[in-house]
Scaffold this active site. Structure first.
Site, short mmCIF file in Angstrom:
data_model
loop_
_atom_site.label_atom_id
_atom_site.label_comp_id
_atom_site.label_asym_id
_atom_site.label_seq_id
_atom_site.Cartn_x
_atom_site.Cartn_y
_atom_site.Cartn_z
N SER A 150 0.81 -1.22 0.00
CA SER A 150 0.00 0.00 0.00
C SER A 150 0.84 1.27 0.00
CB SER A 150 -0.95 0.02 1.20
OG SER A 150 -0.26 0.29 2.39
N LYS A 195 1.25 4.23 7.38
CA LYS A 195 0.52 5.08 6.44
C LYS A 195 0.97 6.53 6.57
CE LYS A 195 -2.32 1.97 4.68
NZ LYS A 195 -1.53 0.82 5.16
#
Length: 233
Positions: A154, A192
């Site tokens: 990701s 993230k």
């Protein structure tokens, strides 16, 4: 000679790489230059590449290395987008420009405390079973440091690949745009990009295949901030 927009973009990329060790996303570039679409960023990047100021690295989505800087930005590039330290078992293979070798003289052993999800949730970090050597100069700022193995894709557009080891500085605070280890609802750890939006916190992936996840601030605890990356070839 560079246009103002080209110079502004080059400076923005350089500062983000110097600060975070990874380049900004296309969305961040677009916002920083106040452009309406990513196509404008693509054109600017192409122009910078054609003029020899940057190059895009093969097999790394949107990864950018700064080759040189104009005199107005300090002359020669002081490190582009490459892993800050490279380990490997092929001593004759050339290292990427700017990579640092780890020597026993300046290496620091950090605990490899587990796996971190750059994708779907895996596990919270609590497994101290190994260690990894990193150069001492990577450990900047106050706070303890630790290492985590990345699982998932990701964050590939930020140059963080599945199987990489990230070096994290422990901290409970983050600025917008920082890549952080976030603990969600006390059980799910993820890597993230951190963005605060009012009373909410958005955890943004660097891969268009993954959606941005938004939580109320009481659901997210920052566990640390990315300061380096180790890749094995």
């Amino acid at each position: 000679m560079l246009t103002k927009k080209q110079l502004d973009l080059l400076e923005f990329i350089h500062k983000r790489v110097q600060r975070d060790g990874v380049p900004p996303s296309f969305d961040e570039m677009k916002e920083a230059l106040d452009l309406r679409s990513k196509s404008g960023i693509h054109r600017l990047i192409t122009a910078l590449e054609e003029r020899g100021f940057i190059r895009r690295l093969a097999h790394r989505a949107r990864a950018i290395e700064i080759v040189k800087l104009p005199e107005t930005l300090g002359g020669a590039a002081r490190g582009g987008f490459t892993p800050r330290v490279i380990e490997g078992d092929k001593p004759d293979a050339p290292l990427p420009a700017g990579a640092q070798a780890v020597s026993s003289a300046d290496a620091v052993a950090l605990p490899l405390v587990g796996r971190i999800a750059a994708g779907l949730p895996i596990e919270a970090i609590n497994q101290n079973s190994a260690s990894v050597a990193v150069p001492g100069q990577m450990l900047s700022g106050k706070g303890d440091h630790y290492a985590l193995e990345v699982k998932g894709d990701s964050m590939i557009d930020a140059g963080i690949n599945d199987g990489d080891v990230v070096v994290i500085r422990e901290t409970s605070v983050a600025d917008n745009g920082d890549i952080v280890v976030a603990l969600i609802e006390d059980h799910e750890a993820t890597l993230k990009r951190y963005m605060r939006k009012g009373s909410s916190i958005a955890l943004e992936a660097a891969n268009p295949a993954y959606e941005t996840r938004v939580f109320t601030e009481d659901k997210v605890k920052v566990q640390g901030k990315l300061v380096g990356l180790i890749r094995t070839y």
